[in-house]
Write an enzyme that holds these catalytic residues in place. Sequence first.
Site, PDB file in Angstrom:
ATOM      1  N   GLU A  19      62.017  69.530  33.830  1.00 30.69           N
ATOM      2  CA  GLU A  19      60.739  70.014  34.095  1.00 30.69           C
ATOM      3  C   GLU A  19      59.699  68.985  34.116  1.00 30.69           C
ATOM      4  O   GLU A  19      59.299  68.655  33.078  1.00 30.69           O
ATOM      5  CB  GLU A  19      60.220  71.443  33.313  1.00 30.69           C
ATOM      6  CG  GLU A  19      59.379  71.997  33.839  1.00 30.69           C
ATOM      7  CD  GLU A  19      58.758  73.209  32.622  1.00 30.69           C
ATOM      8  OE1 GLU A  19      59.428  73.603  31.653  1.00 30.69           O
ATOM      9  OE2 GLU A  19      57.529  73.668  33.092  1.00 30.69           O
ATOM     10  N   CYS A  28      53.560  82.001   7.522  1.00 33.60           N
ATOM     11  CA  CYS A  28      52.715  80.866   7.098  1.00 33.60           C
ATOM     12  C   CYS A  28      51.364  81.248   6.612  1.00 33.60           C
ATOM     13  O   CYS A  28      51.381  81.366   5.355  1.00 33.60           O
ATOM     14  CB  CYS A  28      52.919  79.901   8.560  1.00 33.60           C
ATOM     15  SG  CYS A  28      52.829  78.068   7.959  1.00 33.60           S
ATOM     16  N   MET A  57      51.395  84.416   5.265  1.00 34.23           N
ATOM     17  CA  MET A  57      51.690  84.442   3.883  1.00 34.23           C
ATOM     18  C   MET A  57      50.875  83.997   3.032  1.00 34.23           C
ATOM     19  O   MET A  57      50.760  84.726   1.645  1.00 34.23           O
ATOM     20  CB  MET A  57      53.144  83.946   3.827  1.00 34.23           C
ATOM     21  CG  MET A  57      54.056  83.712   2.552  1.00 34.23           C
ATOM     22  SD  MET A  57      53.314  82.032   1.442  1.00 34.23           S
ATOM     23  CE  MET A  57      54.712  81.918   0.493  1.00 34.23           C
ATOM     24  N   HIS A 104      58.535  79.928   9.935  1.00 38.59           N
ATOM     25  CA  HIS A 104      58.207  80.588  11.119  1.00 38.59           C
ATOM     26  C   HIS A 104      59.632  81.326  11.875  1.00 38.59           C
ATOM     27  O   HIS A 104      60.265  80.512  12.598  1.00 38.59           O
ATOM     28  CB  HIS A 104      57.618  79.395  12.082  1.00 38.59           C
ATOM     29  CG  HIS A 104      56.486  78.900  11.875  1.00 38.59           C
ATOM     30  ND1 HIS A 104      55.160  79.297  12.356  1.00 38.59           N
ATOM     31  CD2 HIS A 104      56.008  77.974  10.850  1.00 38.59           C
ATOM     32  CE1 HIS A 104      54.350  78.757  11.849  1.00 38.59           C
ATOM     33  NE2 HIS A 104      54.613  78.099  10.896  1.00 38.59           N
ATOM     34  N   GLU A 122      59.783  83.360  13.920  1.00 32.55           N
ATOM     35  CA  GLU A 122      59.613  83.529  15.304  1.00 32.55           C
ATOM     36  C   GLU A 122      60.220  82.357  16.330  1.00 32.55           C
ATOM     37  O   GLU A 122      60.361  82.711  17.570  1.00 32.55           O
ATOM     38  CB  GLU A 122      58.041  83.707  15.770  1.00 32.55           C
ATOM     39  CG  GLU A 122      57.076  82.582  15.726  1.00 32.55           C
ATOM     40  CD  GLU A 122      56.701  82.234  14.340  1.00 32.55           C
ATOM     41  OE1 GLU A 122      57.191  82.487  13.354  1.00 32.55           O
ATOM     42  OE2 GLU A 122      55.708  81.263  14.398  1.00 32.55           O
TER      43      GLU A 122
HETATM   44  N1  GLN Z   1      47.458  75.936   7.271  1.00 33.63           N
HETATM   45  C1  GLN Z   1      48.483  76.161   6.448  1.00 33.63           C
HETATM   46  C2  GLN Z   1      49.177  75.030   6.043  1.00 33.63           C
HETATM   47  O1  GLN Z   1      49.138  73.770   6.599  1.00 33.63           O
HETATM   48  C3  GLN Z   1      49.399  77.019   7.231  1.00 33.63           C
HETATM   49  C4  GLN Z   1      50.045  76.367   8.335  1.00 33.63           C
HETATM   50  C5  GLN Z   1      50.595  77.371   9.607  1.00 33.63           C
HETATM   51  O2  GLN Z   1      50.125  78.598   9.452  1.00 33.63           O
HETATM   52  N2  GLN Z   1      51.533  76.938  10.364  1.00 33.63           N
HETATM   53  O3  GLN Z   1      50.031  75.044   5.127  1.00 33.63           O
END
Ligand code: GLN
Length: 533
Positions: free
Chosen positions: A143, A383, A386, A509, A511
Site C-alpha cells: 500500500e 500501560c 496500569m 498492550h 490490544e
Molecule cells: N508513559 C508510560 C511509559 O513510558 C506508559 C507508556 C504507554 O502507555 N504506552 O512507561
Amino acid sequence: MPDTRYIFVTGGVASSLGKGIISASLAKLLQSRGYKVTIQKLDPYLNVDPGTLNPYEHGECYVTEDGAETDLDLGHYERFLNVPTSQANNVTTGRIYQNVINKERKGDYLGKTVQIIPHITDEIKRNIKLLGTKHKFDVVITEIGGTVGDIESLPYVEAVRQLKWELGSRALVIHLTLVPFLNASGELKTKPTQHSVKTLLEAGVQPDVLVLRTEHDLGPDIRKKVALFCNVNPRAVIQSIDVSTIYEVPVKMQEEGLDEICLEKLELPVDKAPDLKKWKNFLTKMKGAEKTVTIGIVGKYVELADAYKSIIEALIHAATYHDRKAKIKLIHSEEINDETAAEKLAGLDAVLVAPGFGNRGIEGKLEAVRYARENNMIFLGICLGMQCAVIEYARNVINLEKANSTEMDHSTKFPVIDLMEDQKNVTDMGGTMRLGAYECELKEGSNAYEAFEGKTTHERHRHRYEFNNDFLTQFEENGMLATGTNPDTGLAEIVEIPALKWFVGVQFHPEYSSTVLKPHPIFMSFVNAAINK
Ligand code: GLN
C-alpha cells in the site's frame, strides 16, 4: 509457488478512502484461497517511523512483535489476516533515506553521485521485494501511503512503474478513488477518478484495477464509462460502497470479484472459492447482537478515535464473541475530577484507562481509577493506565503521599513507577523504548491466569517506565498483587486487586494482538466480567 506476485495499491482524489482496509480485505480473500499473503505499507513522510508522531497527527502507533513502531494500518492487516507483521511491513521515506545515506557514508556508492533515481527508488524496490524474497510470501500487497500527484509520493510511484515493467504479469496496480455524489444534481461524478488515473498515467503507471469508493450504487453505466476513460476492463471497475463495519469489506469485495480479477491478471488459478466461513460467522454474530456492553475509555486523545484504534477493535472483537454490541464511550481524562467522576463514568459496564505519555490529563486518569476502585467497577488499565492504577493505590490505599511515576514527578518521595534501568542512559527518542513481545508468567488463581488458561503468554510492549519492585511487598501486603511477571527481569507485567470483582492493570498492550478470529484473552475476560458484573 515459485515467484512472488506483487500487488500495489495507490490512492487518488482524496486521502482516508480506506486503502488499508481494501488491501487487508483483498489479502484476506487471497489468504482464504490458500495463498501466503502479507501486506506492506510505504509511508511518504520523513519520520523514520511513526513512533515519534503525536497520535493527533497520525492516530495510534501500532507495535509489532519484533518491536517496530508502525502505522496503524498494520493493525488492520493483523486483525484481518491473523498473521503477525514485522518491521519489514512498514517503511517510511525517512527510513529509505536513512538507509541510503548510511550506505553513502560507508562508501558503498564510492565515486557515484547518489540520486533519487536510481538510488532512492532502488532502496524502495529492495524493501518491497524483501518480503517476497526473504520471507517467502506468495503475494505481497504494498500500500502506497498518500495520494498520487503528491510530491512526496513520486519516488514510490516511480518505483512501482519500474517494478511493473520488470515483473510483467507478476505485478499489478489497484487504484482506489472516490466517486462523489452531488446532491444538487442527484449525480455520481466520475471526473475526479478520470483525473486521478490521468495523473497516474503521467507517471507512467497504468492501473489494472480501479476500486471506487461511493455512497451510492454505481450501476453498469458508470462502470462502463470509467472503464472506457481509464483503459481498464469493465470487470476491473470495482465498487466499494459504504458499509456499517470494516469487517464486511472482504465479503463485499468478494461479491465484486476483486480477488478473481486480481488472480486472473497475475495468471494464478481461480479454481476454488475463498473459505470465509469463520469470518462470516463473526459478521453474523456482530450484526445479530441485540444486547450491548458499554465500556468507557478514559484518555487524553479522545477527540480522535484513531488514537485508540486497536483498543476499540479489540473491544469489538471480545463483545462480538459475547453476543454483545460494543458501545464505546470516549471520555476525556482532563474532564474528570473528584466532582465529575461519578457523572462521567455513569452508566458504564466497565472502565478502561488508556495508554499514554506525559502529564496532561494524568490527574483525571487517577480520579477515574479511584472512582472505579472505590465503586468496585470492572476495570482494565493498559500501560500508562496500569501505572495509574498503581499510583492511585499507593496514594489512596497505602497512604504514600504524592506517590507518582518519575515520568510525572522526578523528585517524588515514593517513585512507585520508575524509569527502567536500561532506559536511564537513553537520550534518543525514536525506537528506544522497551518495544515488542516479552514473556509473561501468571500467578495461579488470578483473573489473568484464568483469562490465559494458565498458559504463559507473550505480549507486546511500548514503555520506558515500570512498576518499582522496591515497593512490591508493601503493595502485596495491602491487597494489590503482581499476577503477571517477566521471568527474566522480574518486572511486574500485570497487577490485580483480588478483593474486587475484576480489577486488572497490564503493563503490556493486549490490544495489538487481538484479531477477528482470535480475540485477546484479556479483552475476552474483561468484557465477560463487564457483562456478568
Ligand atoms: N508513559 C508510560 C511509559 O513510558 C506508559 C507508556 C504507554 O502507555 N504506552 O512507561
